[in-house]
Design a protein around this motif. Structure first.
Motif, PDB file in Angstrom:
ATOM      1  N   ALA A  60      21.045  70.463 -75.801  1.00 49.25           N
ATOM      2  CA  ALA A  60      21.590  69.967 -74.535  1.00 49.25           C
ATOM      3  C   ALA A  60      21.094  70.829 -73.373  1.00 49.25           C
ATOM      4  O   ALA A  60      20.731  70.306 -72.313  1.00 49.25           O
ATOM      5  CB  ALA A  60      23.117  69.953 -74.579  1.00 49.25           C
ATOM      6  N   ASN A  61      21.051  72.155 -73.569  1.00 54.64           N
ATOM      7  CA  ASN A  61      20.525  73.060 -72.543  1.00 54.64           C
ATOM      8  C   ASN A  61      19.064  72.747 -72.243  1.00 54.64           C
ATOM      9  O   ASN A  61      18.663  72.701 -71.074  1.00 54.64           O
ATOM     10  CB  ASN A  61      20.648  74.519 -72.996  1.00 54.64           C
TER      11      ASN A  61
ATOM     12  N   MET B 226      34.575  71.047 -67.284  1.00 58.32           N
ATOM     13  CA  MET B 226      33.846  71.462 -68.462  1.00 58.32           C
ATOM     14  C   MET B 226      32.355  71.452 -68.123  1.00 58.32           C
ATOM     15  O   MET B 226      31.884  70.584 -67.401  1.00 58.32           O
ATOM     16  CB  MET B 226      34.129  70.516 -69.631  1.00 58.32           C
ATOM     17  N   ARG B 227      31.627  72.388 -68.700  1.00 62.52           N
ATOM     18  CA  ARG B 227      30.187  72.454 -68.505  1.00 62.52           C
ATOM     19  C   ARG B 227      29.514  71.236 -69.131  1.00 62.52           C
ATOM     20  O   ARG B 227      29.969  70.700 -70.139  1.00 62.52           O
ATOM     21  CB  ARG B 227      29.629  73.711 -69.163  1.00 62.52           C
ATOM     22  N   LEU B 228      28.426  70.815 -68.515  1.00 63.37           N
ATOM     23  CA  LEU B 228      27.694  69.640 -68.991  1.00 63.37           C
ATOM     24  C   LEU B 228      27.183  69.828 -70.413  1.00 63.37           C
ATOM     25  O   LEU B 228      27.360  68.949 -71.253  1.00 63.37           O
ATOM     26  CB  LEU B 228      26.528  69.345 -68.048  1.00 63.37           C
ATOM     27  N   ASP B 229      26.577  70.971 -70.705  1.00 63.05           N
ATOM     28  CA  ASP B 229      26.027  71.175 -72.045  1.00 63.05           C
ATOM     29  C   ASP B 229      27.114  71.178 -73.111  1.00 63.05           C
ATOM     30  O   ASP B 229      26.936  70.639 -74.195  1.00 63.05           O
ATOM     31  CB  ASP B 229      25.179  72.448 -72.120  1.00 63.05           C
ATOM     32  N   LYS B 230      28.273  71.723 -72.795  1.00 61.47           N
ATOM     33  CA  LYS B 230      29.373  71.719 -73.755  1.00 61.47           C
ATOM     34  C   LYS B 230      29.910  70.301 -73.958  1.00 61.47           C
ATOM     35  O   LYS B 230      30.204  69.899 -75.081  1.00 61.47           O
ATOM     36  CB  LYS B 230      30.493  72.645 -73.295  1.00 61.47           C
ATOM     37  N   PHE B 231      30.023  69.520 -72.883  1.00 62.23           N
ATOM     38  CA  PHE B 231      30.497  68.148 -73.013  1.00 62.23           C
ATOM     39  C   PHE B 231      29.558  67.324 -73.889  1.00 62.23           C
ATOM     40  O   PHE B 231      30.006  66.549 -74.731  1.00 62.23           O
ATOM     41  CB  PHE B 231      30.645  67.476 -71.650  1.00 62.23           C
ATOM     42  N   LEU B 232      28.253  67.493 -73.692  1.00 64.31           N
ATOM     43  CA  LEU B 232      27.288  66.733 -74.494  1.00 64.31           C
ATOM     44  C   LEU B 232      27.428  67.058 -75.971  1.00 64.31           C
ATOM     45  O   LEU B 232      27.264  66.194 -76.823  1.00 64.31           O
ATOM     46  CB  LEU B 232      25.866  67.019 -74.021  1.00 64.31           C
TER      47      LEU B 232
ATOM     48  N   ALA C 292      24.979  74.079 -66.501  1.00 64.66           N
ATOM     49  CA  ALA C 292      26.251  74.648 -66.053  1.00 64.66           C
ATOM     50  C   ALA C 292      27.027  73.731 -65.103  1.00 64.66           C
ATOM     51  O   ALA C 292      28.132  74.076 -64.687  1.00 64.66           O
ATOM     52  CB  ALA C 292      26.012  75.992 -65.371  1.00 64.66           C
ATOM     53  N   ALA C 293      26.492  72.554 -64.801  1.00 62.76           N
ATOM     54  CA  ALA C 293      27.177  71.627 -63.896  1.00 62.76           C
ATOM     55  C   ALA C 293      28.504  71.182 -64.502  1.00 62.76           C
ATOM     56  O   ALA C 293      28.615  70.995 -65.712  1.00 62.76           O
ATOM     57  CB  ALA C 293      26.296  70.421 -63.621  1.00 62.76           C
ATOM     58  N   GLU C 294      29.511  71.039 -63.663  1.00 63.19           N
ATOM     59  CA  GLU C 294      30.826  70.599 -64.111  1.00 63.19           C
ATOM     60  C   GLU C 294      30.855  69.078 -64.207  1.00 63.19           C
ATOM     61  O   GLU C 294      30.368  68.392 -63.306  1.00 63.19           O
ATOM     62  CB  GLU C 294      31.906  71.063 -63.131  1.00 63.19           C
TER      63      GLU C 294
ATOM     64  N   ARG D 284      16.006  66.043 -67.779  1.00 63.48           N
ATOM     65  CA  ARG D 284      16.221  64.741 -68.405  1.00 63.48           C
ATOM     66  C   ARG D 284      17.664  64.268 -68.340  1.00 63.48           C
ATOM     67  O   ARG D 284      17.980  63.198 -68.849  1.00 63.48           O
ATOM     68  CB  ARG D 284      15.753  64.776 -69.853  1.00 63.48           C
ATOM     69  N   VAL D 285      18.563  65.047 -67.729  1.00 61.28           N
ATOM     70  CA  VAL D 285      19.971  64.680 -67.642  1.00 61.28           C
ATOM     71  C   VAL D 285      20.360  64.593 -66.169  1.00 61.28           C
ATOM     72  O   VAL D 285      20.087  65.504 -65.385  1.00 61.28           O
ATOM     73  CB  VAL D 285      20.866  65.714 -68.363  1.00 61.28           C
ATOM     74  N   LYS D 286      20.993  63.486 -65.807  1.00 57.02           N
ATOM     75  CA  LYS D 286      21.455  63.289 -64.428  1.00 57.02           C
ATOM     76  C   LYS D 286      22.956  63.006 -64.434  1.00 57.02           C
ATOM     77  O   LYS D 286      23.469  62.353 -65.342  1.00 57.02           O
ATOM     78  CB  LYS D 286      20.738  62.111 -63.781  1.00 57.02           C
TER      79      LYS D 286
END
Length: 79
Positions: A19-20, A1-7, A38-40, A27-29
């Motif tokens: 989130a984007n 799942m994409r990082l922004d969607k998970f958040l 878009a990171a998984e 600010r997100v690691k």
């Protein structure tokens, strides 16, 4: 799942556009590395999110596309 969607679905951040923006500003690691929106994300990853001068750390326990309100608390653990 994409990082922004998970958040967004985990309700850590209220809106996907916010989130984007947080990801674009660095600010997100994920596991200590600056991550793009878009990171998984996978089970076991550790997220670090900087909110102002405070840093919150979360460990991902589950990845669910559309969780119910009751399932949201089971998606991550605050470290």
């Amino acid at each position: 799942m994409r990082l922004d969607k998970f958040l967004k679905v985990s309700r850590i951040i209220k809106r996907r556009t916010i989130a984007n923006q947080a990801c674009d500003q660095g600010r997100v690691k994920i596991n200590g590395r600056v991550a793009k929106a878009a990171a998984e994300v996978k089970v076991g990853d550790v997220l670090e999110i900087q909110f102002g001068d405070r840093v919150m750390r979360y460990q991902i326990l589950q990845v669910v596309e559309s969780p119910s309100k009751e399932q949201v608390s089971e998606l991550y653990k605050v470290i």
